[in-house]
Design an enzyme around this catalytic site. Structure first.
Site, short mmCIF file in Angstrom:
data_model
loop_
_atom_site.label_atom_id
_atom_site.label_comp_id
_atom_site.label_asym_id
_atom_site.label_seq_id
_atom_site.Cartn_x
_atom_site.Cartn_y
_atom_site.Cartn_z
N CYS A 159 -27.77 25.05 -111.71
CA CYS A 159 -28.86 25.40 -112.62
C CYS A 159 -28.74 26.86 -113.05
O CYS A 159 -28.15 27.67 -112.37
CB CYS A 159 -30.19 25.20 -111.91
SG CYS A 159 -30.34 23.55 -111.22
N ARG A 192 -22.93 26.76 -118.23
CA ARG A 192 -22.92 26.17 -116.87
C ARG A 192 -23.19 24.68 -116.91
O ARG A 192 -23.04 23.99 -115.91
CB ARG A 192 -23.99 26.86 -116.00
CG ARG A 192 -23.81 28.34 -115.82
CD ARG A 192 -25.09 28.98 -115.35
NE ARG A 192 -25.45 28.56 -114.02
CZ ARG A 192 -25.21 29.28 -112.92
NH1 ARG A 192 -24.62 30.44 -113.03
NH2 ARG A 192 -25.56 28.86 -111.72
N TRP A 241 -29.46 21.48 -113.77
CA TRP A 241 -28.32 20.58 -113.54
C TRP A 241 -28.79 19.65 -112.43
O TRP A 241 -28.91 20.07 -111.27
CB TRP A 241 -27.10 21.38 -113.13
CG TRP A 241 -25.96 20.55 -112.68
CD1 TRP A 241 -25.66 20.16 -111.40
CD2 TRP A 241 -24.96 19.93 -113.50
NE1 TRP A 241 -24.55 19.38 -111.37
CE2 TRP A 241 -24.09 19.21 -112.65
CE3 TRP A 241 -24.70 19.92 -114.87
CZ2 TRP A 241 -23.00 18.50 -113.12
CZ3 TRP A 241 -23.61 19.21 -115.33
CH2 TRP A 241 -22.78 18.51 -114.48
N ASN A 269 -32.58 26.73 -107.81
CA ASN A 269 -31.21 26.22 -107.87
C ASN A 269 -30.81 25.94 -106.44
O ASN A 269 -31.03 26.76 -105.55
CB ASN A 269 -30.28 27.28 -108.48
CG ASN A 269 -28.85 26.77 -108.59
OD1 ASN A 269 -28.64 25.56 -108.59
ND2 ASN A 269 -27.90 27.67 -108.64
N GLY A 270 -30.26 24.72 -106.18
CA GLY A 270 -29.86 24.40 -104.80
C GLY A 270 -30.44 23.07 -104.38
O GLY A 270 -30.88 22.27 -105.21
N GLU A 316 -1.48 13.57 -108.45
CA GLU A 316 -2.44 14.56 -108.98
C GLU A 316 -1.73 15.85 -109.37
O GLU A 316 -2.00 16.42 -110.43
CB GLU A 316 -3.53 14.84 -107.95
CG GLU A 316 -4.55 15.90 -108.37
CD GLU A 316 -5.27 15.56 -109.67
OE1 GLU A 316 -5.19 14.40 -110.13
OE2 GLU A 316 -5.88 16.47 -110.26
N LYS A 346 -1.75 17.37 -113.19
CA LYS A 346 -2.17 18.74 -113.51
C LYS A 346 -1.08 19.49 -114.27
O LYS A 346 -1.36 20.14 -115.27
CB LYS A 346 -2.50 19.48 -112.19
CG LYS A 346 -3.81 19.06 -111.58
CD LYS A 346 -4.95 19.70 -112.29
CE LYS A 346 -6.16 18.88 -112.62
NZ LYS A 346 -6.20 17.51 -112.74
N GLU A 402 -0.65 18.02 -117.90
CA GLU A 402 -1.78 18.16 -118.84
C GLU A 402 -2.07 19.64 -119.15
O GLU A 402 -2.69 19.95 -120.15
CB GLU A 402 -3.02 17.46 -118.33
CG GLU A 402 -3.72 18.08 -117.15
CD GLU A 402 -5.04 17.38 -116.83
OE1 GLU A 402 -5.69 16.81 -117.72
OE2 GLU A 402 -5.42 17.41 -115.66
N HIS A 447 15.12 3.68 -105.39
CA HIS A 447 15.16 2.44 -106.20
C HIS A 447 15.33 2.75 -107.67
O HIS A 447 14.91 1.96 -108.52
CB HIS A 447 13.86 1.65 -105.94
CG HIS A 447 13.70 1.25 -104.52
ND1 HIS A 447 14.46 0.25 -103.92
CD2 HIS A 447 12.93 1.75 -103.53
CE1 HIS A 447 14.13 0.14 -102.65
NE2 HIS A 447 13.20 1.04 -102.38
N LYS A 456 -12.85 16.51 -122.17
CA LYS A 456 -13.37 16.57 -120.80
C LYS A 456 -13.86 15.21 -120.34
O LYS A 456 -13.72 14.85 -119.19
CB LYS A 456 -14.53 17.60 -120.71
CG LYS A 456 -15.09 17.76 -119.30
CD LYS A 456 -14.02 18.20 -118.32
CE LYS A 456 -14.49 18.19 -116.89
NZ LYS A 456 -13.38 18.34 -115.93
#
Ligand code: AGP
Length: 609
Positions: A2, A27, A75, A101-102, A481, A485, A488, A504, A604
């Site tokens: 937040c 944010r 958020w 916030n939290g 992964e 990364k 991309e 193989h 995104k």
């Protein structure tokens, strides 16, 4: 996370609050609101959606007489992103308003006590409970400050909270515990905020609050107290040299780097309220799953990085949780008419909660009568709302297109799920749970050195046009992964592969110009990986090996680069390896001058097929 701003001074407060909230928009948020004292009462205006919706509402409110107030962009972590859950929140008698916030971990217990005392609540948030608790304490305290501190000592969890009180209209009361909060010291005016950009155009003089501190901020003075005992605390004022753009990233060059470095806190937040460590035992609590029968088989369905997190977690769900688990890419699952049996469950993993293929897979599972567990980061997202059970990763908004901290939080939550299902079967795995709880500190310690090594290796290998990422077991998922990364972000062709599969066919590609990132972490497959590394070396392949010392002894692998991670529980080694892979890709893309936060061709959230 937040966005928070408080103002007290000589200017009209509300326009300043809105300006500050706009500077915190990066944010990510889903609702917003302001509160201010005017004509001896607290006015609150809030709305779901973007700040423009709030501004439209405020157009009908006379606010220019108010010279202090608080503003918030939310958020969501508890409660859907709808107007009633937006901050600020009032106490029962309307005498105080807070923004927060939290996560207040014990808000349900506090709410029950207050309900029993006759309180009524308008929202589903933990924050409103805190507001009511403060108001309740004011009835039994000699000062607002005393009541504020009493209430905060009863609340457990993470908070950055700012309060205004009708009885003390030009004063801001602020406190922090494990969530950032700072003061902006002006001339005849003062600010409190979650982030520097909120007030940077007005002052560069900043006081950073520390955990368990309370600030009482007036228009031309301020005092800081310890939460325990309200002892005065001396604080120094820091001068901020940053410009606006840098400040939005907390001084990091890119959001991606900021989000990689946030991962220790992300693990802490993901564990928050889910690991119970009372006097005689440690255990996991995932109330969201309590009503769900233990699945006969779990089908994990996801895309991209979220798929890789699921692949990494499958082994834990099976070996620790005892749940037969399989995995599917969402765009394949939705078209292959999967067979789902009555006692099966589907788990969809999605940071955004809006990925079209994953949402379609969820709907297909439900059409087939299969319960769906959603692992999401965005509260109230489509996937979160349509899942039968949703577990939030609580990682905060992920701004950079390349997903980093989201995977860390997904891995954390899947590990908790494996331990949870084990508990329901009467089995415990304290070493793994303990290792999980040690990760935030372990990660904080190694991130700076990982960044330095990544920068050196990126330059050393910046001429490569191809890269293999190879691993076995959970390292196979990490290899996928790492390759995702690199490709991309730097547009270098990178292929993640199961190490055992190389013979193989793919090994035909190996030569000096096709380097390999070998994941050789300490686990029961290490000896197999060692042999695979020799096969690559025999073909003049250049290798960066990500390894761990064993009893202080490094493996003798004879590779070009040995990147050494600290020893760990075999099942948590992935949390240490992941940021190394992320930082290598980040450093490569930055060195090659690519658009790190907005790579070409990517979005995104892939909300189209
Ligand atoms: C990963 O870096 C990419 N941004 C992408 O693969 C992403 O993980 C994928 O699109 C899934 O997104 P989701 O987690 O929001 O569903």
């Amino acid at each position: 996370m937040c966005g928070i701003i408080g103002y007290t001074g000589h200017r009209p407060a509300v326009p300043l609050l809105l300006e500050g909230l706009h500077r915190l928009e990066y944010r990510g948020y889903d609702s917003a609101g302001v509160a201010f004292v005017q004509q001896d009462k607290i006015s609150i205006v809030k709305s779901a959606g973007k700040l423009s919706a709030l501004e439209a509402k405020l157009a009908d409110h006379p606010t220019l007489l108010a010279t202090s107030g608080i503003g918030h962009t939310r958020w969501a972590t508890h409660g859907l992103p709808v107007e009633k859950n937006a901050h600020p929140h009032l106490s029962e008698d309307g005498s105080i308003a807070i923004i927060h916030n939290g996560i207040i971990e014990n808000f349900l217990e506090i709410k029950e006590e207050l309900l029993a005392a006759g309180h009524t609540f308008l929202s589903d948030t933990d924050t409103e409970v805190l507001a009511h608790l403060i108001g309740h304490e004011i009835q039994n305290s000699t000062s607002i400050l005393e009541a504020f501190s009493h209430a905060l000592k009863k609340a457990s969890g993470a908070y950055a909270v700012v309060m205004i009180a009708k009885e003390d209209p030009n004063t801001l009361y602020a406190a922090r515990m494990s969530a950032p909060l700072l003061m902006g010291v002006g001339t005849g005016e003062n600010f409190v905020a979650s982030d520097i950009p909120a007030f940077l155009p007005y002052t560069r003089e900043v006081i950073f609050l520390d955990d368990a501190e309370i600030a009482v901020v007036k228009t031309d003075s301020w005092k800081i107290y310890s939460l325990e005992g309200l002892a005065p605390v001396q604080k120094s004022i820091s001068h901020i040299p940053w410009d606006m753009q840098a400040a939005a990233k907390d001084g990091y060059k890119h959001f991606m780097l900021k989000e990689i470095m946030e991962q220790p806190r992300v693990i802490t937040d993901c564990l928050s309220g889910r690991v119970i460590n009372d006097s005689h035992e440690m255990r996991v609590q995932l109330h969201e799953l309590d009503g769900l029968p233990i699945p006969r088989r779990l089908h994990i369905v996801a895309c991209g990085t979220s798929y890789n997190a699921g692949l990494w977690g499958r082994q834990l769900l099976e070996n620790v949780g005892g749940i037969p688990t399989d995995l599917d890419i969402a765009s394949e699952f939705r078209y292959r008419s999967p067979i789902l049996l009555p006692d099966d469950a589907v788990m969809v993993i999605s940071q955004s909660g809006e990925t079209a293929d994953t949402l379609a897979a969820l709907r297909l599972a439900k059409e087939k009568g299969c319960p769906v567990i959603g692992l999401c980061n965005v509260v109230g997202s489509s996937i979160a709302r349509e899942s039968d059970v949703v577990l939030y990763t609580q990682a905060g908004p992920e701004i950079s297109v390349a997903s980093t901290k989201a995977m860390c939080s997904q891995m954390t939550l899947i590990t908790l799920m494996a331990l949870y299902f084990a508990q329901r079967r009467g089995r415990k795995n304290d070493p793994l749970l303990h290792a999980l709880c040690l990760l935030p500190n372990q990660l904080s310690e190694i991130l700076p050195s990982l960044k330095k090594t990544a920068e050196r290796l990126a330059i050393a290998f910046s001429g490569a046009r191809n890269f293999f990422y190879l691993g076995r077991g959970q390292c196979h998922a990490l290899a996928l992964e790492g390759a995702l990364k690199l490709k991309e972000l730097s547009y270098i062709h990178a292929e993640g592969y199961a190490f055992g599969e190389m013979k193989h066919g793919p090994i035909a590609l190996i030569d000096h110009d096709f380097p390999t990132f070998a994941l050789a972490l300490n686990n029961e497959l290490f000896s197999k990986v060692r042999s695979n590394i020799q096969e690559v070396l025999a073909r003049q392949g250049r290798i960066i090996a990500l390894v761990q010392a064993e009893d202080g002894v490094l493996p003798d692998l004879n590779v070009e680069e040995m990147w050494v991670l600290p020893p760990s529980h075999p099942a948590t080694a992935g949390f240490l390896a992941l940021p190394a892979l992320q930082l290598f890709s980040y450093a490569m893309a930055d060195y090659l001058g690519k658009d790190v936060d907005q790579p070409r061709n990517l979005a995104k959230s892939v909300t189209v097929e």
